[in-house]
Design a protein around this motif. Structure first.
Motif, PDB file in Angstrom:
ATOM      1  N   MET A 262       0.621  -0.878   0.059  1.00  0.00           N
ATOM      2  CA  MET A 262       0.332  -0.393  -0.121  1.00  0.00           C
ATOM      3  C   MET A 262       0.167   0.876  -0.695  1.00  0.00           C
TER       4      MET A 262
ATOM      5  N   SER B 272      -7.878   7.683  -0.635  1.00  0.00           N
ATOM      6  CA  SER B 272      -7.160   5.951  -0.817  1.00  0.00           C
ATOM      7  C   SER B 272      -8.174   4.736  -0.057  1.00  0.00           C
TER       8      SER B 272
ATOM      9  N   GLU C  80     -11.860   5.042  -1.794  1.00  0.00           N
ATOM     10  CA  GLU C  80     -11.523   3.935  -2.691  1.00  0.00           C
ATOM     11  C   GLU C  80     -11.256   2.504  -1.852  1.00  0.00           C
ATOM     12  N   GLU C  81     -10.492   1.788  -1.570  1.00  0.00           N
ATOM     13  CA  GLU C  81     -10.126   1.380  -0.714  1.00  0.00           C
ATOM     14  C   GLU C  81     -11.488   0.310  -0.066  1.00  0.00           C
TER      15      GLU C  81
ATOM     16  N   VAL D 229     -13.267  -2.829  -2.042  1.00  0.00           N
ATOM     17  CA  VAL D 229     -12.385  -4.274  -1.340  1.00  0.00           C
ATOM     18  C   VAL D 229     -13.830  -4.838  -0.534  1.00  0.00           C
TER      19      VAL D 229
END
Length: 172
Positions: free
Chosen positions: A1, A35, A38-39, A43
């Motif tokens: 990451m 970040s 978006e994760e 996910v």
């Protein structure tokens, strides 16, 4: 990451939080928050959203993160306004970073969907400072931004005159 900390990397103690003489922290924080959002959307949401009409993890994450960021950045900018240790162009760049963050990740998320964003008001003193410093070209920028907004179908008719300016700055 991308945002993991290298334990061997030496970190300047002054570079670990917001400062009055630099806006770098806010740019790094926004990048980190993008970040995380978006994760969460890519996910976690697909796995946890068995009933998306009841709970959307990606949207909940984005709205919570932005509401907390909004409080912090608003108070930080109020303090910056008193000291003015950074250049006006730095505040303009931060304004654009917040705008990109808002437009890409927040504006379609409840409770922000369909509402006029508040962040342009936080930057108003710095935008005015920048406009005053750049008097010769600032009027042309404003005219161009207004013309672009009209061309894009942005309507200012239903807003009060004070909101008009804030809304105008949001698109600038």
């Amino acid at each position: 990451m991308k945002f993991q900390v290298d334990p061997n990397e030496k970190v300047d103690p002054e570079d670990q939080g917001p400062r009055l003489d630099s806006l770098d922290f806010w740019h790094r924080l926004i990048a980190c928050l993008v970040s995380v959002i978006e994760e969460d959307r890519n996910v976690y949401s697909p796995k946890m959203n068995q009933f998306p009409h009841e709970l959307n993890v990606g949207q909940l994450s984005a709205s919570t993160i932005f509401s907390l960021l909004a409080v912090d950045i608003k108070y930080a900018l109020e303090e910056h306004e008193q000291h003015r240790l950074c250049e006006s162009s730095g505040y303009m760049n931060l304004n654009f970073a917040v705008k990109r963050f808002y437009v890409k990740h927040i504006k379609e998320v409840p409770p922000y969907k369909g509402s006029v964003p508040e962040y342009p008001a936080w930057f108003e003193p710095f935008v005015m400072q920048w406009l005053n410093e750049n008097d010769d070209v600032s009027l042309e920028y404003l005219k161009g931004a207004y013309a672009r907004d009209k061309k894009d179908g942005v309507s200012f008719e239903n807003l009060s005159s004070s909101c008009n300016f804030h809304q105008f700055l949001a698109f600038f």
